[in-house]
Design a protein around this motif. Structure first.
Motif, PDB file in Angstrom:
ATOM      1  N   LYS A 143       0.841  -1.199   0.000  1.00 44.49           N
ATOM      2  CA  LYS A 143       0.000   0.000   0.000  1.00 44.49           C
ATOM      3  C   LYS A 143       0.870   1.242   0.000  1.00 44.49           C
ATOM      4  CE  LYS A 143      -3.899  -2.109   2.333  1.00 44.49           C
ATOM      5  NZ  LYS A 143      -4.949  -2.001   3.348  1.00 44.49           N
ATOM      6  N   VAL A 153      -3.153   0.391  -3.890  1.00 47.57           N
ATOM      7  CA  VAL A 153      -3.028  -0.901  -3.202  1.00 47.57           C
ATOM      8  C   VAL A 153      -2.752  -1.997  -4.227  1.00 47.57           C
ATOM      9  CG1 VAL A 153      -4.276  -2.623  -1.834  1.00 47.57           C
ATOM     10  CG2 VAL A 153      -4.553  -0.186  -1.335  1.00 47.57           C
ATOM     11  N   GLU A 185       1.540  -5.411   4.041  1.00 50.46           N
ATOM     12  CA  GLU A 185       0.698  -6.060   5.046  1.00 50.46           C
ATOM     13  C   GLU A 185       0.212  -7.433   4.626  1.00 50.46           C
ATOM     14  OE1 GLU A 185      -2.545  -3.380   6.126  1.00 50.46           O
ATOM     15  OE2 GLU A 185      -3.921  -4.467   4.868  1.00 50.46           O
ATOM     16  N   GLU A 186      -0.152  -8.176   5.648  1.00 47.57           N
ATOM     17  CA  GLU A 186      -0.650  -9.536   5.492  1.00 47.57           C
ATOM     18  C   GLU A 186      -1.923  -9.527   4.640  1.00 47.57           C
ATOM     19  OE1 GLU A 186      -3.070 -12.265   8.793  1.00 47.57           O
ATOM     20  OE2 GLU A 186      -2.380 -10.238   9.214  1.00 47.57           O
ATOM     21  N   PHE A 187      -2.083 -10.506   3.775  1.00 42.92           N
ATOM     22  CA  PHE A 187      -3.279 -10.647   2.948  1.00 42.92           C
ATOM     23  C   PHE A 187      -4.379 -11.292   3.799  1.00 42.92           C
ATOM     24  CE2 PHE A 187      -5.857 -13.302   0.044  1.00 42.92           C
ATOM     25  CZ  PHE A 187      -6.315 -12.319  -0.812  1.00 42.92           C
ATOM     26  N   MET A 188      -5.555 -10.674   3.807  1.00 45.20           N
ATOM     27  CA  MET A 188      -6.667 -11.219   4.597  1.00 45.20           C
ATOM     28  C   MET A 188      -7.738 -11.746   3.649  1.00 45.20           C
ATOM     29  SD  MET A 188      -7.195  -8.443   7.645  1.00 45.20           S
ATOM     30  CE  MET A 188      -7.474  -6.972   6.680  1.00 45.20           C
ATOM     31  N   GLU A 192     -15.880  -8.283   2.579  1.00 44.30           N
ATOM     32  CA  GLU A 192     -15.596  -6.862   2.778  1.00 44.30           C
ATOM     33  C   GLU A 192     -16.887  -6.109   3.036  1.00 44.30           C
ATOM     34  OE1 GLU A 192     -12.399  -6.285  -0.565  1.00 44.30           O
ATOM     35  OE2 GLU A 192     -12.845  -4.361   0.372  1.00 44.30           O
ATOM     36  N   LYS A 214     -14.993  -2.612  -6.510  1.00 42.51           N
ATOM     37  CA  LYS A 214     -13.918  -1.703  -6.946  1.00 42.51           C
ATOM     38  C   LYS A 214     -13.383  -1.993  -8.329  1.00 42.51           C
ATOM     39  CE  LYS A 214     -12.055   0.310  -2.800  1.00 42.51           C
ATOM     40  NZ  LYS A 214     -12.355  -0.186  -1.485  1.00 42.51           N
ATOM     41  N   LEU A 282      -9.483  -2.805   7.129  1.00 41.55           N
ATOM     42  CA  LEU A 282      -8.721  -2.783   5.873  1.00 41.55           C
ATOM     43  C   LEU A 282      -8.158  -1.392   5.656  1.00 41.55           C
ATOM     44  CD1 LEU A 282     -11.025  -4.525   3.247  1.00 41.55           C
ATOM     45  CD2 LEU A 282      -8.683  -5.195   3.764  1.00 41.55           C
ATOM     46  N   GLU A 283      -9.002  -0.398   5.866  1.00 41.31           N
ATOM     47  CA  GLU A 283      -8.584   0.996   5.648  1.00 41.31           C
ATOM     48  C   GLU A 283      -9.566   1.925   6.335  1.00 41.31           C
ATOM     49  OE1 GLU A 283      -9.210   2.792   1.873  1.00 41.31           O
ATOM     50  OE2 GLU A 283     -11.078   1.733   1.503  1.00 41.31           O
TER      51      GLU A 283
HETATM   52  P1  AMP Z   1      -7.923  -0.075   0.366  1.00 45.28           P
HETATM   53  O1  AMP Z   1      -7.759   1.095  -0.565  1.00 45.28           O
HETATM   54  O2  AMP Z   1      -6.955  -0.128   1.495  1.00 45.28           O
HETATM   55  O3  AMP Z   1      -9.346  -0.344   0.762  1.00 45.28           O
HETATM   56  O4  AMP Z   1      -7.613  -1.346  -0.552  1.00 45.28           O
HETATM   57  C1  AMP Z   1      -8.290  -1.567  -1.749  1.00 45.28           C
HETATM   58  C2  AMP Z   1      -8.781  -2.971  -1.781  1.00 45.28           C
HETATM   59  O5  AMP Z   1      -7.686  -3.878  -1.674  1.00 45.28           O
HETATM   60  C3  AMP Z   1      -9.675  -3.327  -0.616  1.00 45.28           C
HETATM   61  O6  AMP Z   1     -10.992  -2.940  -0.835  1.00 45.28           O
HETATM   62  C4  AMP Z   1      -9.506  -4.821  -0.549  1.00 45.28           C
HETATM   63  O7  AMP Z   1     -10.310  -5.459  -1.530  1.00 45.28           O
HETATM   64  C5  AMP Z   1      -8.061  -5.003  -0.941  1.00 45.28           C
HETATM   65  N1  AMP Z   1      -7.194  -5.114   0.257  1.00 45.28           N
HETATM   66  C6  AMP Z   1      -6.610  -4.113   0.934  1.00 45.28           C
HETATM   67  N2  AMP Z   1      -5.895  -4.595   1.976  1.00 45.28           N
HETATM   68  C7  AMP Z   1      -6.039  -5.923   1.951  1.00 45.28           C
HETATM   69  C8  AMP Z   1      -5.560  -6.994   2.777  1.00 45.28           C
HETATM   70  N3  AMP Z   1      -4.745  -6.773   3.801  1.00 45.28           N
HETATM   71  N4  AMP Z   1      -5.934  -8.245   2.451  1.00 45.28           N
HETATM   72  C9  AMP Z   1      -6.737  -8.487   1.397  1.00 45.28           C
HETATM   73  N5  AMP Z   1      -7.220  -7.534   0.592  1.00 45.28           N
HETATM   74  C10 AMP Z   1      -6.880  -6.267   0.856  1.00 45.28           C
END
Ligand code: AMP
Ligand code: GLY
Length: 428
Positions: A143, A153, A185-188, A192, A214, A282-283
């Motif tokens: 990220k 991301v 970061e770790e993949f989760m 969502e 998205k 996540l964010e």
């Molecule tokens: P974000 O802008 O941080 O929301 O990231 C965009 C998208 O990436 C998210 O909506 C998730 O689908 C995916 N994502 C972000 N972080 C992770 C994570 N640690 N593990 C799995 N998917 C993630």
């Protein structure tokens, strides 16, 4: 009251539409606005980053409340500029908007205050990030630290992909200065969900849940976009999940910001992953989501101006949010080629058909349009969001796709599967 809304997207259209229903709102302005917002607000040609001009306009027109819709001005400190001028404004100051403005900041905050999130490391040096990747577990998530239009991301399946990712973010600066620092970061895995929460510095008032789509193409394929469609509520956001999040995520985040001397007033958008171990963050975003606002606000029964006023005055505990017991689906109509390259300037037809059915729960929120000689023209990648309300998600989805056919413009593109996975999950 005289109200000024700052922004120009579908989210700001939804906010303007909702604000226009408030008996408190006598006159609404929007800067810069768009072709659809012009129906509820007088659009003023001042850019969202022109803080001094906006503040001068607000003074001249004796604006009682300014609502900031977008992330860039918030992170850039528009609220501080308005407050210094003695103007009343809804949104976080720069020192609180950093919750969205720096992913490294938000990860460190969550770690310090034990708020559940993915394990991570922060890096400011590409070589150190690459060394870390040598022994990391895959897939892994990279990220860019700063704002990158929701595109910063990268989910990397292999070490090679991740190494390339570090190079593109930190060395080639694909996202500009947003890549000066990097979170790995770790993949989760899990479901969502997004929850947008009003915050007054101390108290929280979470809204109903929503989920975004998205990726540009059906089946979650293609590039990441600002969002191609949403639905609300999420069937995975159960009362147990809600209770857990309020106790372990929402309130602790607001308390943490206050404890750090960064009291947050405005909207916190919690991007959550409901994992097997429970919900994790996540964010964070420091504003309404776009197009989350386009499904959440049509289901909200409260007067939005009253709620925002309570946030600014620190009395959000006096407000009880209420949402209709129905569902909403928003399908974004984009210009073919978005998010890469697309044409603009085509006439949009059928808007009156949707408008005439507003009382039946059909809405159209403009994102990239402009009004020219009485005609609405396409003027962006995401052009419109068509929202429909239904008794349940399946009906809302059917109705949204029905209304999508009423609206026409050259190069119209949309996803066909907004909320589809949910219909299927509900049937089983
Ligand atoms: P974000 O802008 O941080 O929301 O990231 C965009 C998208 O990436 C998210 O909506 C998730 O689908 C995916 N994502 C972000 N972080 C992770 C994570 N640690 N593990 C799995 N998917 C993630
Ligand atoms: N739809 C995602 C966002 O507004 O960030």
């Amino acid at each position: 009251m005289k109200i000024l809304i700052v922004g120009s997207g579908g989210r700001e259209h939804a906010i303007a539409w909702k604000a226009a229903q408030s008996p408190l709102a006598d006159k609404i302005y929007c800067a810069p606005g768009n072709g659809g917002i012009a129906e509820y607000a007088e659009c003023v040609p001042i850019g969202a980053m022109e803080f001094d001009k906006l503040a001068a306009f607000a003074k001249e027109k004796e604006i009682d409340l300014t609502i900031i819709g977008m992330d860039d001005p918030l992170v850039g400190g528009i609220v501080d500029v308005f407050e210094k001028e003695g103007l009343r404004v809804f949104g976080p100051r720069a020192n609180a908007a950093i919750l969205e403005g720096s992913k490294a900041f938000s990860k460190d905050l969550m770690k310090k205050y034990h708020i559940p999130t993915a394990a991570y490391e922060n890096f400011t040096d590409a070589a150190a990030a690459m060394e870390y990747l040598e022994t990391a577990k895959y897939p892994i998530v990279l990220k860019a630290d700063g704002l990158a239009l929701g595109k910063g991301v990268l989910i990397c399946g292999t070490k090679e992909e991740a190494m390339d990712g570090v190079r593109s973010i930190m060395v080639d600066k694909k996202f500009g200065d947003a890549g000066n620092a990097l979170v790995i970061e770790e993949f989760m895995t899990g479901r969502e969900v997004s929850v947008l929460t009003f915050v007054d510095g101390t108290h929280i008032a979470p809204m109903t849940s929503a989920q975004d789509h998205k990726r540009a193409k059906d089946g979650d394929q293609g590039l990441n976009t600002g969002g191609m469609g949403t639905f609300s509520p999420s069937p995975f956001y159960t009362p147990d999940v809600d209770a857990f999040c309020r106790e372990h995520i929402y309130q602790p985040t607001v308390d943490a910001m206050a404890a750090e001397g960064r009291p947050f007033v405005g909207i916190i958008f919690f991007g959550l992953m409901i994992t097997a171990e429970g919900p994790k963050v996540l964010e964070y975003n420091a504003r309404f989501g776009d197009p989350e606002a386009q499904v959440v606000l049509p289901r909200m029964n409260n007067d939005i101006i009253e709620v925002m006023e309570a946030c600014i005055d620190g009395r959000l505990d006096e407000i009880e949010l209420e949402f209709a017991r129905n569902a909403a689906v928003c399908v974004v109509l984009a210009s073919d080629g978005y998010p890469v390259a697309y044409e603009k300037g085509f006439p949009v037809t059928g808007l009156d058909t949707v408008k005439a059915k507003e009382k039946d729960g059909y809405y159209v929120f403009h994102a990239g349009t402009k009004l020219e000689d009485g005609q609405i023209l396409t003027n962006g990648g995401r052009v419109l969001g068509v929202t429909a309300i239904g008794k349940n998600l399946k009906l809302a989805r059917q109705r949204a796709y029905e209304a999508v056919e009423w609206v026409g413009f050259e190069n119209k593109y949309f996803r066909h599967d907004i909320g589809k996975a949910i219909d299927e999950a509900e049937e089983n």
